[in-house]
Motif scaffolding. Structure first.
Motif, mmCIF file in Angstrom:
data_model
loop_
_atom_site.group_PDB
_atom_site.id
_atom_site.type_symbol
_atom_site.label_atom_id
_atom_site.label_comp_id
_atom_site.label_asym_id
_atom_site.label_seq_id
_atom_site.Cartn_x
_atom_site.Cartn_y
_atom_site.Cartn_z
ATOM 1 N N ASN A 1 -4.954 -7.255 1.716
ATOM 2 C CA ASN A 1 -3.915 -6.261 1.473
ATOM 3 C C ASN A 1 -4.505 -4.882 1.223
ATOM 4 O OD1 ASN A 1 -2.014 -8.247 1.721
ATOM 5 N ND2 ASN A 1 -1.648 -8.494 -0.469
ATOM 6 N N LEU A 2 -5.608 -4.844 0.450
ATOM 7 C CA LEU A 2 -6.192 -3.553 0.085
ATOM 8 C C LEU A 2 -6.993 -2.927 1.216
ATOM 9 C CD1 LEU A 2 -7.429 -4.202 -3.572
ATOM 10 C CD2 LEU A 2 -5.436 -2.902 -2.848
ATOM 11 N N GLY B 1 -2.872 -2.424 4.199
ATOM 12 C CA GLY B 1 -2.401 -1.112 3.767
ATOM 13 C C GLY B 1 -2.987 0.030 4.591
ATOM 14 N N GLY C 1 -1.127 2.110 7.692
ATOM 15 C CA GLY C 1 -0.983 3.554 7.514
ATOM 16 C C GLY C 1 -1.617 4.345 8.639
ATOM 17 N N TYR D 1 4.521 3.965 4.227
ATOM 18 C CA TYR D 1 4.704 3.198 2.988
ATOM 19 C C TYR D 1 5.590 1.978 3.219
ATOM 20 C CZ TYR D 1 6.250 2.040 -1.739
ATOM 21 O OH TYR D 1 6.544 1.371 -2.900
ATOM 22 N N ALA E 1 3.952 -0.867 5.434
ATOM 23 C CA ALA E 1 2.942 -1.665 4.734
ATOM 24 C C ALA E 1 3.586 -2.596 3.717
ATOM 25 C CB ALA E 1 1.930 -0.749 4.057
ATOM 26 N N GLU E 2 4.565 -2.087 2.968
ATOM 27 C CA GLU E 2 5.233 -2.923 1.978
ATOM 28 C C GLU E 2 5.979 -4.083 2.641
ATOM 29 O OE1 GLU E 2 5.361 -2.827 -1.419
ATOM 30 O OE2 GLU E 2 3.774 -1.306 -1.375
ATOM 31 N N GLY F 1 1.498 -5.406 2.281
ATOM 32 C CA GLY F 1 0.307 -4.604 2.088
ATOM 33 C C GLY F 1 0.575 -3.533 1.040
ATOM 34 N N SER F 2 -0.410 -2.706 0.759
ATOM 35 C CA SER F 2 -0.239 -1.624 -0.206
ATOM 36 C C SER F 2 0.374 -0.412 0.487
ATOM 37 C CB SER F 2 -1.590 -1.240 -0.830
ATOM 38 O OG SER F 2 -1.456 -0.059 -1.594
ATOM 39 N N GLY F 3 1.620 -0.110 0.165
ATOM 40 C CA GLY F 3 2.270 1.053 0.755
ATOM 41 C C GLY F 3 1.626 2.354 0.343
ATOM 42 N N LEU G 1 -1.663 2.903 -0.350
ATOM 43 C CA LEU G 1 -2.856 3.116 0.478
ATOM 44 C C LEU G 1 -2.470 3.449 1.909
ATOM 45 C CD1 LEU G 1 -5.262 0.286 -0.764
ATOM 46 C CD2 LEU G 1 -5.465 2.741 -1.159
ATOM 47 N N ALA G 2 -1.351 2.897 2.383
ATOM 48 C CA ALA G 2 -0.881 3.205 3.732
ATOM 49 C C ALA G 2 -0.482 4.672 3.848
ATOM 50 C CB ALA G 2 0.299 2.305 4.093
#
Length: 482
Positions: free
Chosen positions: A192-193, A197, A201, A238, A241-242, A246-248, A250-251
């Motif tokens: 995810n990180l 994400g 992005g 965002y 990714a969410e 995933g992390s929105g 970081l995206a």
């Protein structure tokens, strides 16, 4: 009033007050953040009782999330790749050992002095090592700031999220206990990180730039709509990714870096309008904090929290004093880079992430973060009033940096356009003509093309800048921005 009406009234008040006080803030150098915290206190339960956005308020969660998305995207879009290439070693020292050492010192102080569990101490240490882009912008706009310091601080405020945000997210997972002891859980978190994400992005950012460029070539796109388009890219990254867990955040940051790398024109357009929109959200968030939650800082005052605040504010100074080289960096630049590290909205938003996620014990972090931010507003924000030459008082009838094409030759410009043929005709007749390069900073820095003899004049408040330069009042002032 209903919550909707109260929120709408709050937005309206923030926009009007920000516009009306913008000139005063610029010339008096009073910290803008402080004004809006006070405004929040006046509107909140300690004042008129019109607004109350505590930590449990859905309104605070909404505007805080939007603000953090915009902060991350705006910071990334503002990265100048030429600066990054030219200051690669300095940026690596500031973002690597400088930021991580500051986070480690603050985290250890949170664990040892405040008695926080290790994971929560890491969250607080990482959050309070993030430099505030709002207060930082006040310094970067100052004249007299050395180029090396300006570039290093701009890169730090724009890129330290990529170092600190993963620390916050990993510590949140540890504190919540969701991944401890599970290799599958850790693997999912790493994907995810590191992959989902940032990958989503970057994909959204690249696709957005490619689509815009294709439409530009075929039918054209209005420049003001490109600003809105840039904001759409941030929110789309965002959400995408969410949607796949995933992390929105970081995206959004990765999308901004992608836009900065592939489309400088869109970056300038975002600065024109999108940054103003983002700043309104940031100020709105400060008003929301100032209504009630910010003042929980006084509940945390003790000798332990005071000592912790000193470490949080000056741990970065100690870390950078150790890692920054003394050779190749002038004394003034080194002093500014080492000393000026304001804590502000980014720190508060990072602390809110575990609170909104329901991480056990996370509510205890906010008062300490609020205390450090209030002290930083006073110390770092107050210092802005004394850094660099003061702006001159506004000159009545200052010469606008545009051309009067009426034929009179007067510099009291009407703002009309002039063609290149008309400009050449003026020069052929021997008319006094002054060329002004009024492009945005990003376009000016990235472009290798400069008009011969042109005077560089930033587009913000161009009339005042023209008066400061004492440009001739009987000349044609011809400004170009493309």
């Amino acid at each position: 009033m209903t919550p909707f009406v109260s929120t709408l009234a709050l937005v309206g008040v923030v926009i009007m007050v920000a516009a009306l006080l913008s000139g005063f803030v610029e010339r008096a150098r009073f910290p803008q953040v402080a004004l809006f915290l006070v405004l929040g206190a006046v509107l909140g339960p300690y004042g008129l009782g019109l607004v109350d956005t505590g930590l449990e308020s859905p309104v605070l969660e909404t505007i805080s999330t939007i603000s953090l998305i915009l902060v991350l995207f705006m910071d990334a879009v503002g990265v100048t790749w030429r600066d990054l290439r030219g200051q690669a070693r300095l940026a690596a020292l500031v973002l690597g050992p400088g930021t991580l050492l500051a986070a480690a010192l603050t985290g250890c102080a949170a664990w040892g002095l405040l008695g926080l569990p290790p994971a929560l101490a890491v969250i607080l240490g990482a959050a309070l090592s993030s430099t505030d882009p709002v207060l930082m912008r006040g310094l970067l706009r100052r004249e007299g700031v050395p180029t090396s310091a300006r570039q290093a601080l701009r890169l730090e405020s724009g890129l330290n999220d990529i170092v600190l945000l993963p620390l916050v997210l990993v510590a949140m997972a540890i504190q919540s206990g969701a991944t401890v002891g599970s290799s599958t859980g850790w693997g999912r978190l790493a994907v995810n990180l590191v992959v989902l994400g940032p990958g989503v992005g970057a994909l959204v950012g690249f696709t957005g730039v490619a689509l815009l460029e294709g439409i530009r070539r075929r039918t054209g796109v209005r420049r003001d709509y490109e600003s809105i388009y840039a904001l759409g890219v941030a929110f789309a990254a965002y959400a995408a990714a969410e949607a796949i867990h995933g992390s929105g955040l970081l995206a959004a940051f990765a999308a901004g870096l992608t836009v900065a790398a592939f489309d400088a024109e869109l970056c300038d357009c975002f600065v024109d309008y999108g940054q103003a929109t983002a700043e309104m959200f940031l100020l709105l968030t400060f008003v929301a904090f100032g209504s009630s939650s910010m003042w929980t800082a006084f509940d945390a005052v003790s000798w332990r929290s005071a000592l912790f605040s000193l470490v949080a504010l000056f741990g970065r100074t100690l870390a950078l004093a150790v890692v920054l080289p003394r050779r190749g960096l002038d004394a003034k630049s080194r002093h500014l880079i080492v000393w000026y590290g304001p804590r502000g909205l980014s720190a508060l938003l990072y602390v809110l992430l575990p609170i909104f996620a329901g991480v056990p014990g996370a509510n205890a972090l906010f008062p300490y973060a609020a205390l450090v931010v209030l002290l930083s507003v006073v110390i770092h924000g107050g210092a802005l009033m004394f850094i660099g030459p003061k702006p001159p008082a506004r000159v009545a009838g200052a010469v606008p940096a545009s051309v009067d094409s009426s034929g009179s030759g007067s510099a009291a410009a009407t703002g009309e356009r002039i063609t290149l043929d008309e400009l050449r005709a003026l020069q052929a007749r021997g008319e006094p003509v002054v060329l002004l390069d009024a492009r945005k900073d990003g376009a000016w820095v990235e472009s290798a093309v400069k008009a011969a003899g042109a005077i560089r004049i930033p587009p913000d408040d161009a009339a005042l800048r023209a008066a400061e330069l004492a440009l001739p009042r009987n000349a044609w002032l011809v400004a170009y921005c493309a």
